[in-house]
Design a protein around this motif. Structure first.
Motif, PDB file in Angstrom:
ATOM      1  N   ARG A   2       0.814  -0.817   0.020  1.00 37.26           N
ATOM      2  CA  ARG A   2       0.218   0.165  -0.082  1.00 37.26           C
ATOM      3  C   ARG A   2       0.952   1.194  -0.542  1.00 37.26           C
ATOM      4  O   ARG A   2       2.118   1.055   0.756  1.00 37.26           O
ATOM      5  CB  ARG A   2      -0.776   0.104   1.370  1.00 37.26           C
ATOM      6  N   GLY A   3       0.782   2.117  -0.975  1.00 40.77           N
ATOM      7  CA  GLY A   3       1.399   3.608  -0.893  1.00 40.77           C
ATOM      8  C   GLY A   3       1.984   3.548  -2.269  1.00 40.77           C
ATOM      9  O   GLY A   3       1.455   3.378  -3.027  1.00 40.77           O
ATOM     10  N   LEU A   4       3.432   4.477  -1.592  1.00 42.45           N
ATOM     11  CA  LEU A   4       4.210   4.448  -2.535  1.00 42.45           C
ATOM     12  C   LEU A   4       6.013   3.877  -2.694  1.00 42.45           C
ATOM     13  O   LEU A   4       6.746   4.184  -1.630  1.00 42.45           O
ATOM     14  CB  LEU A   4       4.840   5.967  -3.019  1.00 42.45           C
ATOM     15  N   TRP A   5       6.062   2.615  -2.936  1.00 40.73           N
ATOM     16  CA  TRP A   5       6.891   1.343  -2.793  1.00 40.73           C
ATOM     17  C   TRP A   5       7.498   1.226  -4.242  1.00 40.73           C
ATOM     18  O   TRP A   5       9.376   0.710  -4.578  1.00 40.73           O
ATOM     19  CB  TRP A   5       6.915   0.192  -2.592  1.00 40.73           C
ATOM     20  N   SER A   6       7.299   2.180  -5.658  1.00 38.21           N
ATOM     21  CA  SER A   6       8.441   1.592  -6.488  1.00 38.21           C
ATOM     22  C   SER A   6       7.774   2.631  -7.147  1.00 38.21           C
ATOM     23  O   SER A   6       7.163   3.774  -7.239  1.00 38.21           O
ATOM     24  CB  SER A   6       7.584   0.593  -6.929  1.00 38.21           C
ATOM     25  N   VAL A   7       9.152   3.163  -8.034  1.00 35.07           N
ATOM     26  CA  VAL A   7       8.832   4.230  -9.254  1.00 35.07           C
ATOM     27  C   VAL A   7       8.377   3.828 -10.575  1.00 35.07           C
ATOM     28  O   VAL A   7       8.631   2.929 -11.157  1.00 35.07           O
ATOM     29  CB  VAL A   7      10.115   5.206  -9.455  1.00 35.07           C
ATOM     30  N   VAL A   8       7.790   4.373 -11.078  1.00 37.39           N
ATOM     31  CA  VAL A   8       6.970   3.840 -12.439  1.00 37.39           C
ATOM     32  C   VAL A   8       8.255   3.803 -13.697  1.00 37.39           C
ATOM     33  O   VAL A   8       9.157   4.131 -13.036  1.00 37.39           O
ATOM     34  CB  VAL A   8       5.884   4.331 -13.148  1.00 37.39           C
ATOM     35  N   ASN A   9       8.574   2.653 -14.527  1.00 35.56           N
ATOM     36  CA  ASN A   9       9.477   2.650 -14.871  1.00 35.56           C
ATOM     37  C   ASN A   9       9.886   3.813 -15.566  1.00 35.56           C
ATOM     38  O   ASN A   9       8.906   4.745 -16.252  1.00 35.56           O
ATOM     39  CB  ASN A   9       9.545   0.912 -15.633  1.00 35.56           C
ATOM     40  N   SER A  10      11.145   4.213 -16.821  1.00 29.59           N
ATOM     41  CA  SER A  10      11.786   5.406 -17.748  1.00 29.59           C
ATOM     42  C   SER A  10      10.932   5.418 -18.863  1.00 29.59           C
ATOM     43  O   SER A  10      11.567   5.865 -20.319  1.00 29.59           O
ATOM     44  CB  SER A  10      12.853   5.318 -17.710  1.00 29.59           C
ATOM     45  N   SER A  11       9.960   4.751 -19.584  1.00 26.40           N
ATOM     46  CA  SER A  11       8.884   4.375 -20.736  1.00 26.40           C
ATOM     47  C   SER A  11       8.681   5.958 -21.162  1.00 26.40           C
ATOM     48  O   SER A  11       8.199   6.216 -19.818  1.00 26.40           O
ATOM     49  CB  SER A  11       8.376   3.080 -20.514  1.00 26.40           C
ATOM     50  N   ALA A  12       7.883   5.988 -22.107  1.00 17.99           N
ATOM     51  CA  ALA A  12       7.395   6.838 -22.457  1.00 17.99           C
ATOM     52  C   ALA A  12       6.451   7.702 -22.503  1.00 17.99           C
ATOM     53  O   ALA A  12       6.089   8.610 -21.158  1.00 17.99           O
ATOM     54  CB  ALA A  12       7.043   7.135 -24.183  1.00 17.99           C
ATOM     55  N   ILE A  13       5.349   7.036 -21.417  1.00 18.34           N
ATOM     56  CA  ILE A  13       3.728   7.556 -21.426  1.00 18.34           C
ATOM     57  C   ILE A  13       4.014   7.731 -20.124  1.00 18.34           C
ATOM     58  O   ILE A  13       3.857   8.418 -19.403  1.00 18.34           O
ATOM     59  CB  ILE A  13       3.102   6.045 -21.599  1.00 18.34           C
TER      60      ILE A  13
END
Length: 856
Positions: A641-652
């Motif tokens: 629950r919450g913010l444990w990861s960063v979305v990857n560096s893909s375009a969108i």
């Protein structure tokens, strides 16, 4: 010896068997039929037959009672194992039965003797059951679908490991290996050149067990590869233009499967070798190829000139598993030959896509002779099995089982309900990671969960009929103690040394604790290091611990978690979303939520959590996790629950992150990921000016850790919290779960005749991203002014609403849709065997042995 009657109560060894009356009726009906059939035979033969059938059928009663308890023996007066117990009864025709049972603790065997009597005749039968403990298998997955075991993307030091020591691994479905890794010289290459693997950086998946069963077979994940850009990659284009597809044209051409982006899977039955390779991978120390090469799972079960073609290859007993000769390539592709997107794959072998008839290069079940040859060469004969192993039979968990464990909790454990008074405290939390709740909220009937919290330091004092002295000595007759909850239950580790630190060493060593929940289980680990990577040691992930500590000085408890739902991991710094905040910050406008923030911009709840610590490693010790195999694969049993990861560096992701930093439809953000800024008529601005009304309302305030403050205040790259920008140098986008325990996936019953919920249908639907069908982004805007990925659109005076998806560069297609994250829980599941003393903590299934007639 105690009698087993039809009620469960402490001190009487009684087991409540719902099915018992039906079983007795069935026996009576059968025996009456026998009576009729034997009416013309001698009285002695008649009596003998009735006594035989009564004795044999009586086993069913005892086994049903034990199956209801998941094969756990009943408690004695001290809530310890009662080793001897019995059932008796009389049938309608006067025949009597008695089953005497003895549970042999050391061998986990149930010995049963059934006696049937009818008039002058007595019959005795012996039957044994082998009882299996939840710790006998490192992995037991009944899922029929394929399980993907994935390594952290691009990481050269974090393998996806499954190291079982002397335990077994069982997957009923197939298993696919998946990893992405770089290799020197892979950006453009000569297919005849030798580019050796990075040693050990490409040993991305490590598997070891005493016995490994993958009944659905093994393979590397197949991957359709788009055609490369001809100008930038001429060698690659010329070699593979006819074996890749046009990702953007109206006619993509023939589809060929290659295999997922590089890296190898290492399989052995040798625990010492697996640990050595695992440690080498983590430390970056090379391993002798002569020692490990034969253990690499083959990329293809055919040989010849590279690339290999498995489309019509015969199964001639050959294989290709030399990673130094594998072709791993990275290249760009895009519409009209323009380099826009990136792609990685292993191009050592391909196969034509033919639907159900596709002959995947590395599929063990399609090339049994090649697989057998490799298995022999890798010293895995008798260790590794696929469809040559018998299917494992397990028990479906029903409401009857749940009620039996609830009875145990009331007699010998802790029973948690809204009115039981056993929880330490409770709080309301509106769960935006639950799609079911979010959709109900939009339609006006969403109710926030009340979470009941149990402080682990209070467990011992709340256990019913508990005496710590009963657990002294080397081999007490310990029985599971159940913490049963009807409501969402959060168990908190609030001491650095571990859970329930007030328990004695003997209790910790010998007490099995089962946490059984008909709703959802939540764990809140402890984080001893509260420094931020922003301030010091930016490349060091902060560690969290549940049921353990960094030093391991205190023995972990023996824990079993059972629920039909995923188990939730809350940060120790988790701040709940209250109903008041929900209505204020997530208002519903026109049938959609108009959020003030997403998980990547949520300064209210993440300032001292995700914004401060970013990616973390959660260590879970000596725990067995059991959940619903119909819905959750082996590595899907947890959710953050919450913010444990960063979305990857893909375009969108630039837009998905950046749009939540736009304060209005007339104040757009830029699409330049390396130069994030606001687009103004007067030029680019790194942040909103102090005093802007959106700051602290729909955009993080300038005081937040969200921003890069190394030189003034500026927007972090990719519009993601600055801590993740620092950690991105490690090439790991998600947090890591280090799970030291056993993982079991079994079936839950879909019977609703009791009027209760269907245990086979999850109550919660965990998601991270929400699309524009539910989210209103029309009041935020962007300008795509980057030369990458998408057509350039929008200006400072005419921006694009964030509800509009970008159009792929050189086309008129929007292949990437706008979503925003309301939760970010991407993680890598790393699994190793628990401590050697993690055993004998409770049964889960049985194996019947042959019935033997003793005497008449």
């Amino acid at each position: 010896m105690k009698r087993l009657f039809l009620r469960n109560q402490i001190g009487s060894s009684l087991i409540f068997v719902f099915a018992a009356l039906g079983i007795l009726a069935s026996i009576s009906i059968y025996v009456l039929k026998v009576n009729k059939q034997m009416s013309e035979q001698t009285s002695a033969l008649w009596q003998r037959t009735i006594a035989d059938e009564t004795a044999q059928s009586a086993f069913v009663i005892m086994e049903s009672a034990m199956a209801r308890r998941l094969w756990s023996p009943p408690p004695d007066n001290n809530c310890m194992i009662d080793e001897e117990f019995s059932v008796t009864g009389t049938l309608d025709n006067g025949a009597t039965y008695e089953v005497n049972a003895k549970y042999i603790i050391d061998s986990k065997t149930l010995e049963m003797v059934a006696t049937g009597k009818y008039k002058d005749y007595e019959s005795k039968y012996l039957k044994n059951l082998k009882i299996y403990d939840v710790t006998d298998y490192l992995v037991l997955s009944k899922a029929a679908k394929t399980t993907t075991i994935a390594a952290p993307q691009y990481s050269a030091t974090l393998p996806a490991s499954m190291i079982a020591r002397d335990r077994k691994v069982y997957f009923e479905g197939g298993v696919a290996f998946q990893s992405i890794t770089d290799r020197a010289g892979s950006f453009d290459w000569d297919k005849n050149a030798t580019v050796p693997m990075r040693n050990p950086g490409e040993i991305n998946i490590i598997l070891q067990a005493e016995r490994m069963i993958f009944k659905g077979g093994i393979m590397y994940s197949p991957l359709l590869s788009p055609r490369p850009a001809p100008d930038n990659y001429p060698n690659f284009y010329n070699d593979f233009k006819d074996l890749t597809y046009d990702a953007f044209g109206p006619n993509p051409g023939p589809l060929y499967y290659w295999q997922w982006g590089g890296g190898g899977s290492f399989m052995t039955g040798d625990y010492t070798l697996a640990n050595q390779v695992n440690a080498s991978m983590r430390s970056g120390t090379a391993v002798s190829m002569s020692l490990i090469r034969k253990h690499f799972y083959p990329i293809a079960f055919t040989t010849g000139s590279l690339p290999l073609n498995a489309t019509y290859a015969s199964d001639n007993g050959t294989y290709f598993n030399d990673p130094n000769r594998w072709i791993i390539a990275y290249y760009s592709y895009g519409p009209n030959g323009v380099s826009t997107y990136g792609h990685r794959a292993n191009f050592s072998c391909y196969t034509l896509a033919q639907g159900a008839d596709t002959r995947y290069c590395s599929a063990s079940n399609l090339f049994p002779r090649g697989f057998e040859a490799w298995r022999l060469s890798a010293d895995l004969k008798g260790v590794l099995f696929t469809d040559d192993f018998e299917e494992l039979q397990t028990q479906t968990i029903t409401w009857d089982n749940m009620e039996a464990m609830k009875d145990d909790a009331k007699s010998c454990g802790i029973y948690v309900s809204p009115t039981s008074g056993k929880a330490s405290s409770s709080y309301e939390d509106c769960d935006m990671s639950d799609y079911n709740f979010v959709t109900k909220y939009i339609y006006g009937n969403g109710t926030c969960n009340r979470i009941y919290r149990l402080d682990s330091e209070s467990i011992q004092s709340k256990l019913a009929n508990f005496s710590s002295g009963a657990y002294s000595g080397t081999a007490p007759k310990t029985l599971r103690r159940v913490i049963y909850s009807e409501v969402p239950l959060e168990i908190v580790q609030n001491q650095a040394a571990g859970l329930a630190t007030n328990m004695s060493a003997d209790v910790r060593k010998n007490l099995p604790l089962w946490v059984v929940n008909e709703d959802v289980n939540i764990i809140r680990p402890h984080q001893p290091d509260t420094t931020s990577p922003i301030d010091e040691r930016p490349l060091e992930f902060r560690q969290l611990y549940f049921n353990g500590s960094s030093s391991g000085a205190m023995t972990s408890l023996k824990l079993v978690y059972i629920s039909p739902e995923k188990t939730i991991i809350n940060s120790p710094f988790h701040v709940p979303l209250t109903p008041g905040e929900l209505s204020l910050d997530f208002p519903v406008v026109g049938g959609k939520i108009r959020p003030n923030y997403s998980s990547t911009t949520d300064w209210k709840h993440q300032e001292e959590d995700g914004f401060k610590y970013g990616v973390r490693i959660v260590n879970i010790k000596n725990t067995s996790l059991i959940d619903n195999t119909t819905h959750f694969n082996y590595n899907e049993g947890f959710s953050f629950r919450g913010l444990w990861s960063v979305v990857n560096s893909s375009a969108i992701q630039v837009l998905r992150n950046g749009c939540m930093m736009s304060p209005s439809e007339s104040e757009p953000i830029s699409g330049k990921r390396q130069e994030p800024a606001y687009i103004k008529v007067t030029g680019r601005e790194p942040t909103l000016p102090p005093g802007h009304p959106a700051l602290g309302r729909t955009v993080p305030p300038l005081s937040s850790r969200f921003y890069d403050k190394t030189a003034g205040i500026k927007m972090p790259l990719y519009y993601r919290p600055y801590v993740f920008q620092l950690q991105n140098n490690i090439d790991v986008y998600g947090s890591v779960i280090n799970f030291e325990g056993t993982r079991l996936g079994v079936y839950f019953s879909d019977d609703t005749s009791s009027g209760k919920r269907n245990l086979n249908v999850p109550k919660y639907n965990r998601v991270d991203m929400y699309a524009t069908n539910l989210i209103d982004l029309s009041k935020r805007s962007y300008v795509w002014d980057s030369g990458d990925w998408y057509n350039e659109v929008g200006t400072a005076t005419s921006p694009i609403p964030c509800s509009v998806s970008p159009v792929t560069r050189g086309t008129t297609d929007s292949i990437h849709q706008m979503h925003i994250p309301l939760n970010l829980s991407v993680f890598t599941f790393m699994h190793v065997s628990p401590a050697e003393e993690f055993n004998s903590i409770g049964s889960i299934m049985s194996l019947p042995l042959p019935m033997i007639k003793m005497r008449k």
